[in-house]
Design a protein around this motif. Structure first.
Motif, mmCIF file in Angstrom:
data_model
loop_
_atom_site.group_PDB
_atom_site.id
_atom_site.type_symbol
_atom_site.label_atom_id
_atom_site.label_comp_id
_atom_site.label_asym_id
_atom_site.label_seq_id
_atom_site.Cartn_x
_atom_site.Cartn_y
_atom_site.Cartn_z
ATOM 1 N N ASP A 84 0.815 -1.213 0.000
ATOM 2 C CA ASP A 84 0.000 0.000 0.000
ATOM 3 C C ASP A 84 0.849 1.264 0.000
ATOM 4 O O ASP A 84 0.377 2.337 0.388
ATOM 5 C CB ASP A 84 -0.938 0.013 1.207
ATOM 6 C CG ASP A 84 -0.199 -0.161 2.535
ATOM 7 O OD1 ASP A 84 1.038 -0.333 2.496
ATOM 8 O OD2 ASP A 84 -0.844 -0.120 3.596
ATOM 9 N N ALA A 85 2.099 1.154 -0.472
ATOM 10 C CA ALA A 85 3.013 2.304 -0.492
ATOM 11 C C ALA A 85 2.463 3.501 -1.265
ATOM 12 O O ALA A 85 2.623 4.643 -0.816
ATOM 13 C CB ALA A 85 4.365 1.885 -1.061
ATOM 14 N N PRO A 86 1.802 3.319 -2.434
ATOM 15 C CA PRO A 86 1.298 4.500 -3.150
ATOM 16 C C PRO A 86 0.308 5.324 -2.341
ATOM 17 O O PRO A 86 0.357 6.552 -2.343
ATOM 18 C CB PRO A 86 0.646 3.893 -4.396
ATOM 19 C CG PRO A 86 1.364 2.607 -4.611
ATOM 20 C CD PRO A 86 1.656 2.088 -3.235
ATOM 21 N N ILE A 87 -0.604 4.666 -1.624
ATOM 22 C CA ILE A 87 -1.597 5.399 -0.836
ATOM 23 C C ILE A 87 -0.929 6.102 0.333
ATOM 24 O O ILE A 87 -1.190 7.278 0.613
ATOM 25 C CB ILE A 87 -2.690 4.436 -0.342
ATOM 26 C CG1 ILE A 87 -3.434 3.835 -1.525
ATOM 27 C CG2 ILE A 87 -3.659 5.154 0.584
ATOM 28 C CD1 ILE A 87 -4.486 2.823 -1.142
ATOM 29 N N LEU A 88 -0.044 5.409 1.039
ATOM 30 C CA LEU A 88 0.641 6.016 2.179
ATOM 31 C C LEU A 88 1.529 7.168 1.731
ATOM 32 O O LEU A 88 1.575 8.233 2.377
ATOM 33 C CB LEU A 88 1.471 4.955 2.905
ATOM 34 C CG LEU A 88 0.700 3.837 3.600
ATOM 35 C CD1 LEU A 88 1.655 2.813 4.180
ATOM 36 C CD2 LEU A 88 -0.205 4.399 4.690
ATOM 37 N N ALA A 89 2.258 6.968 0.630
ATOM 38 C CA ALA A 89 3.153 8.009 0.137
ATOM 39 C C ALA A 89 2.370 9.232 -0.316
ATOM 40 O O ALA A 89 2.776 10.376 -0.068
ATOM 41 C CB ALA A 89 4.006 7.467 -1.008
ATOM 42 N N ALA A 90 1.244 9.007 -0.994
ATOM 43 C CA ALA A 90 0.417 10.134 -1.444
ATOM 44 C C ALA A 90 -0.099 10.939 -0.265
ATOM 45 O O ALA A 90 -0.085 12.174 -0.274
ATOM 46 C CB ALA A 90 -0.746 9.615 -2.287
ATOM 47 N N THR A 91 -0.551 10.245 0.771
ATOM 48 C CA THR A 91 -1.063 10.932 1.963
ATOM 49 C C THR A 91 0.031 11.737 2.642
ATOM 50 O O THR A 91 -0.164 12.911 2.991
ATOM 51 C CB THR A 91 -1.652 9.911 2.947
ATOM 52 O OG1 THR A 91 -2.683 9.161 2.300
ATOM 53 C CG2 THR A 91 -2.224 10.610 4.171
ATOM 54 N N ALA A 92 1.201 11.106 2.845
ATOM 55 C CA ALA A 92 2.294 11.791 3.526
ATOM 56 C C ALA A 92 2.783 12.997 2.730
ATOM 57 O O ALA A 92 3.013 14.079 3.287
ATOM 58 C CB ALA A 92 3.444 10.818 3.776
ATOM 59 N N ALA A 93 2.951 12.817 1.418
ATOM 60 C CA ALA A 93 3.456 13.906 0.588
ATOM 61 C C ALA A 93 2.462 15.062 0.527
ATOM 62 O O ALA A 93 2.833 16.233 0.676
ATOM 63 C CB ALA A 93 3.771 13.397 -0.819
ATOM 64 N N PHE A 94 1.194 14.750 0.303
ATOM 65 C CA PHE A 94 0.196 15.817 0.162
ATOM 66 C C PHE A 94 0.016 16.591 1.466
ATOM 67 O O PHE A 94 0.031 17.819 1.468
ATOM 68 C CB PHE A 94 -1.141 15.226 -0.282
ATOM 69 C CG PHE A 94 -2.197 16.259 -0.539
ATOM 70 C CD1 PHE A 94 -2.187 17.001 -1.705
ATOM 71 C CD2 PHE A 94 -3.186 16.515 0.399
ATOM 72 C CE1 PHE A 94 -3.143 17.980 -1.941
ATOM 73 C CE2 PHE A 94 -4.152 17.474 0.178
ATOM 74 C CZ PHE A 94 -4.129 18.214 -0.999
ATOM 75 N N VAL A 95 -0.130 15.875 2.576
ATOM 76 C CA VAL A 95 -0.321 16.550 3.858
ATOM 77 C C VAL A 95 0.916 17.356 4.234
ATOM 78 O O VAL A 95 0.825 18.507 4.682
ATOM 79 C CB VAL A 95 -0.659 15.526 4.961
ATOM 80 C CG1 VAL A 95 -0.669 16.196 6.333
ATOM 81 C CG2 VAL A 95 -2.000 14.872 4.685
ATOM 82 N N GLY A 96 2.087 16.763 4.050
ATOM 83 C CA GLY A 96 3.315 17.451 4.423
ATOM 84 C C GLY A 96 3.561 18.712 3.616
ATOM 85 O O GLY A 96 3.862 19.776 4.183
ATOM 86 N N PHE A 97 3.434 18.622 2.305
ATOM 87 C CA PHE A 97 3.709 19.791 1.467
ATOM 88 C C PHE A 97 2.573 20.812 1.525
ATOM 89 O O PHE A 97 2.823 22.013 1.401
ATOM 90 C CB PHE A 97 3.971 19.354 0.030
ATOM 91 C CG PHE A 97 5.339 18.772 -0.177
ATOM 92 C CD1 PHE A 97 6.466 19.569 -0.040
ATOM 93 C CD2 PHE A 97 5.502 17.430 -0.476
ATOM 94 C CE1 PHE A 97 7.740 19.034 -0.219
ATOM 95 C CE2 PHE A 97 6.764 16.891 -0.649
ATOM 96 C CZ PHE A 97 7.887 17.696 -0.524
ATOM 97 N N PRO A 139 5.094 13.046 -8.391
ATOM 98 C CA PRO A 139 6.280 12.183 -8.559
ATOM 99 C C PRO A 139 6.463 11.195 -7.418
ATOM 100 O O PRO A 139 7.000 10.096 -7.630
ATOM 101 C CB PRO A 139 7.440 13.193 -8.605
ATOM 102 C CG PRO A 139 6.912 14.427 -7.964
ATOM 103 C CD PRO A 139 5.466 14.467 -8.284
ATOM 104 N N VAL A 140 6.010 11.555 -6.216
ATOM 105 C CA VAL A 140 6.116 10.630 -5.092
ATOM 106 C C VAL A 140 5.250 9.395 -5.342
ATOM 107 O O VAL A 140 5.678 8.259 -5.141
ATOM 108 C CB VAL A 140 5.698 11.333 -3.782
ATOM 109 C CG1 VAL A 140 5.653 10.322 -2.635
ATOM 110 C CG2 VAL A 140 6.665 12.451 -3.453
#
Length: 321
Positions: A84-97, A139-140
């Protein structure tokens, strides 16, 4: 050459980007912190005028915590990819940035003001922050999809049972996080009820009981069907008669697929539901009428084999009558 390029891109996405995420907050704080009012305006009306404020130091700490947590999650995904890396990465990147971009715009709006009431935020700030966050997230997600391993394949089988056999299967799974969070809320609720307001303490106590009720799940399979209940209290509980089950299949079940933990969906309204306790093995039940039910449980492949055997035996006995 392609392999080396993949490694370089992976280091940029999951090494450099997390540093940039935290750096946005840190650099902005170094440049503007001394010129900010205390408290700072942090909430704005659609027309741009400030409507609420937060203490300057508290606001900075919150931004740093969010940035560090999101950056840490990205680093972890890069080092140990999950299905589930794409979902976790999308959440982390979007919230963080998004948080970092809003921090920049709000800091610049507050800069050189003495009173937070005088602060206004430009109409393009929110759109700019959203656009920037989406731009960083794309890109993430693309890289996360490339490194995400496939979900584990579970063998699906059926155990053959004789007409006189009375097989039964019992399984369970537990979420330590739910149990700890529930116990903490129960304790906090009691303290609040004794020291502060009773109704607030009762509310926190109730939330704790709800968390504990979903901390573990017990699954029972026998010739009557499938029973699913809460481990600690025995409630909530679900009973699915054997005649309602068409097929059982072991699968991978996770909160990111269902939008969280606990009981999700509805068999009556949405024709699909899941009891999610943790990320890992789970049981998928194909029910009569196109309904589907999922539940987290250890040894899901064994559970599916027992249930499929019971369903096959019931079908054979009905056909012979």
């Amino acid at each position: 050459m392609e392999l080396e390029m993949d490694r370089w891109q992976r280091r940029v996405v999951f090494g450099v980007m997390p540093v940039v995420m935290v750096g946005i907050v840190v650099v902005t704080a170094l440049v503007t912190y001394g010129d900010l009012p205390d408290p700072v305006a942090t909430r704005f009306h659609p027309d741009g005028h400030a409507t609420a404020s937060t203490h300057r130091a508290s606001w900075l700490v919150v931004q740093l915590i969010i940035a560090v947590l999101c950056a840490g999650l990205l680093v972890r995904i890069g080092r140990k990819p999950r299905p589930d890396a794409p979902i976790l990465a999308a959440t982390a990147a979007f919230v963080g940035f998004l948080t970092g971009s809003l921090w920049v715009f709000v800091s610049l709006a507050n800069r050189h003001h003495v009173d937070w009431h005088d602060v206004t935020l430009g109409n393009g700030a929110i759109a700019g922050a959203l656009g920037g966050a989406i731009g960083w997230t794309i890109p993430v997600v693309l890289m996360a999809r490339r490194i995400a391993p496939p979900r584990p394949a579970y063998p699906n089988r059926a155990i053959a049972f004789g007409p006189d056999e009375r097989p039964a299967w019992f399984g369970h799974t537990t979420s330590v996080g739910f149990a700890v969070a529930g116990a903490a809320n129960i304790t906090l609720g009691v303290l609040i009820a004794l020291v502060e307001q009773v109704w607030v303490g009762a509310l926190v106590f109730g939330i704790g009981l709800l968390l504990v009720s979903f901390a573990s799940v017990v699954v029972t399979i026998d010739e009557r069907g499938v029973g699913v209940r809460s481990g600690p209290f025995g409630w909530p509980r679900i009973r699915l008669p054997l005649g309602l089950v068409e097929e059982a299949e072991p699968t991978h079940l996770g909160p990111t697929t269902w939008g969280g933990w606990g009981y999700r969906g509805s068999l009556r309204l949405f024709r699909r539901a899941a009891w999610v306790v943790r990320s890992g093995p789970g049981l998928r039940l194909q029910l009569v009428g196109g309904q589907r039910f999922f539940v987290s449980v250890d040894d899901a492949d064994e559970a599916a084999a027992v249930l499929n055997g019971l369903v096959a035996r019931a079908g054979a006995m009905n056909a012979s009558e």
